[in-house]
Design an enzyme around this catalytic site. Structure first.
Site, short mmCIF file in Angstrom:
data_model
loop_
_atom_site.label_atom_id
_atom_site.label_comp_id
_atom_site.label_asym_id
_atom_site.label_seq_id
_atom_site.Cartn_x
_atom_site.Cartn_y
_atom_site.Cartn_z
CG ASN A 1 -1.81 1.16 1.33
OD1 ASN A 1 -1.75 2.08 0.50
ND2 ASN A 1 -2.66 1.16 2.33
CE LYS B 1 -0.43 2.57 6.64
NZ LYS B 1 -1.83 2.84 6.60
NE ARG C 1 -5.83 1.97 -0.29
CZ ARG C 1 -5.76 3.14 0.31
NH1 ARG C 1 -4.61 3.55 0.81
NH2 ARG C 1 -6.81 3.89 0.42
CG HIS D 1 -12.63 3.72 3.24
ND1 HIS D 1 -13.34 4.75 3.81
CD2 HIS D 1 -11.34 3.94 3.53
CE1 HIS D 1 -12.51 5.57 4.43
NE2 HIS D 1 -11.28 5.10 4.26
CG HIS E 1 -13.99 2.07 6.75
ND1 HIS E 1 -13.23 0.95 6.50
CD2 HIS E 1 -13.11 3.08 6.97
CE1 HIS E 1 -11.94 1.27 6.57
NE2 HIS E 1 -11.85 2.56 6.84
CG ASN F 1 -7.40 10.02 10.55
OD1 ASN F 1 -8.05 10.80 11.25
ND2 ASN F 1 -6.26 10.33 10.00
N GLY F 2 -10.11 8.40 8.08
CA GLY F 2 -11.02 8.64 6.96
C GLY F 2 -12.24 7.79 7.25
NE ARG G 1 -9.78 13.07 3.43
CZ ARG G 1 -9.58 11.76 3.48
NH1 ARG G 1 -10.53 10.95 3.95
NH2 ARG G 1 -8.46 11.24 3.06
CB ILE H 1 -13.73 5.48 15.14
CG1 ILE H 1 -12.57 6.49 15.07
CG2 ILE H 1 -14.84 6.01 16.02
CD1 ILE H 1 -12.81 7.64 14.11
CD GLU I 1 -11.70 -2.83 13.41
OE1 GLU I 1 -10.70 -3.17 14.06
OE2 GLU I 1 -11.70 -2.77 12.16
CD GLU J 1 -8.82 -0.97 4.16
OE1 GLU J 1 -8.42 -0.63 5.29
OE2 GLU J 1 -9.08 -0.15 3.28
#
Ligand code: ADP
Length: 396
Positions: free
Chosen positions: A7, A14, A90, A179, A207, A210-211, A240, A331, A333, A383
């Site tokens: 990613n 990552k 990704r 996502h 989902h 952060n995003g 955002r 968040i 989870e 993911e």
């Protein structure tokens, strides 16, 4: 098979090496500060994290360092690079061209490049990562897994903006959603976990990371999602703004003497719960400030939860019903108090939360009561595993 999942962002990368048969993560980590100085974090399953500072002028050096770490005789996860059978990348934006994952041929890469316009910050970085892997691992099959692909089933009424139609025709300005890999993974896992027939189900996936984005998945297909042409639309996020009156842009530009880039920077990086609270974009900090009675942190949490609840209501309408709501990502989870706030708006759907079950963190769990009309659950997203599975399906 051994699948390397990559990613690639503009200055970070990552990675995970996964054994696709056991679905075990053999090693994982990230490269940070690519093009600045360079830092490799490497963790083999069962061993401590290793951190190496080393020059990474480009993604190619970063990937070379990852590959070296993976075959290191002491702490590596495989004994030779030839043991890596495929790479799953990704890719953020697949435009209208990619409704599914794809084997990355030269022809396909040219088509991915055509989507750069739609995600100028992300797609070029993804492509650089793909090219670097191709150079360092010639002959190894590479697969592209798109964030937008799962949402390509949205009907036109959900993806068209109320703008001159020629902008859609000329520039492909429409809603795409992001996502998608997570929404796809979580909706399937939710159906499996709850013993629902995916092909005959109505699932809302929230989902919340952060995003953050939310999607309506009917009979296994996405029919609507909250992000749009870019990830800026929809929910109030970490930094955002999500949905706003577009006229605010002109208003703020004049008041604050900002150009369009300046306004976009505010909407992407200085807004959301961080902008409202002035505390943080991280819900761990926000929860602490909320509990101390910090009014702006309280406002931020209330705005966040209310926006999610409104979207859930909208998606119940879009599907004419709902069987299950699944919370996922950082968040979704982990943050019980936010889930509780969201669910408090949904009594009209016959949703009843199980207080004790809602204390759960990071595991598949039903958090509604047995007599709740709609089942609410937490489903951790994965993911990387989803990308690994897509890669295997195309390479085998
Ligand atoms: P992204 O992948 O978009 O960066 P994540 O899905 O990792 O986001 O979610 C990050 C957010 O999740 C953090 O900003 C934080 O608000 C929240 N989060 C993560 N872990 C926890 C936790 N243990 N408790 C509360 N909130 C958490």
């Amino acid at each position: 098979m051994h699948v390397l999942v990559i990613n690639c962002g503009s200055s970070s990368l990552k990675y995970q090496l996964i054994n696709s048969d056991s679905e075990e993560v053999l090693a994982k980590g990230l490269c940070e500060r690519i093009g600045i100085d360079g830092r490799l974090v490497y963790q083999k399953e069962g061993l401590d994290k290793e951190i190496t500072e080393a020059a990474m002028p480009s993604h190619k050096e970063a990937i070379r360092m990852v590959l070296d770490a993976l075959v290191n005789p002491k702490s590596g996860a495989v004994s030779a690079l030839s043991e890596i059978d495929a790479v799953g990348h990704r890719v953020v934006h697949g435009g209208e061209r990619f409704a599914a994952s794809v084997l990355l041929t030269e022809e396909v890469l040219a088509q991915v490049e055509e989507c750069n316009d739609l995600a100028p910050l992300h797609n070029p970085a993804n492509l650089i990562g793909i090219r670097a892997c191709q150079e360092l691992m010639p002959g190894v099959p590479m697969v592209g897994v798109f964030d937008t692909a799962f949402h390509q089933t949205m009907p036109k009424k959900a993806y068209l903006y109320g703008l001159p139609y020629e902008y859609y025709e000329k520039y492909k300005v429409r809603r795409y959603g992001f996502h998608g890999t997570s929404h796809s993974f979580v909706s399937k896992r939710c159906a499996e976990f709850l013993n629902l027939d995916l092909k005959n189900s109505k699932i809302i996936v929230a989902h919340l990371g952060n995003g953050a984005s939310i999607s309506a998945v009917k009979d296994g297909e996405c029919v609507d999602t909250s992000m749009g042409l870019t990830p800026l639309e929809g929910l109030v996020m970490g930094t955002r703004s999500g949905d706003i009156d577009p006229a605010i842009m002109e208003f703020i530009a004049k008041k604050e003497h900002l150009d369009i880039e300046g306004v976009m920077n505010v909407l992407n990086k200085k807004s959301g719960v961080e902008g409202i609270s002035g505390v943080s974009s991280d819900f761990r900090d926000l929860e602490a400030a909320y509990n101390e009675g910090n009014q702006r942190a309280i406002d931020a949490c209330e705005v966040f939860a209310y926006r999610v609840a409104k979207y859930i209501g909208a998606y119940v309408a879009a599907m004419n019903g709902v069987d299950a709501v699944a919370f996922t990502a950082g968040i979704g989870e982990n943050t019980s108090f936010i889930r509780k706030k969201i669910l408090a708006y949904l009594g009209y759907l016959g949703i009843q939360m199980d207080e004790a079950a809602n204390a759960v963190r990071g595991e598949d769990k039903v958090i509604s009561t047995a007599d709740s009309k709609v089942t609410v659950c937490v489903i951790p997203t994965n993911e990387e595993l989803a990308i690994c599975r897509e890669t295997v399906a195309l390479v085998k």
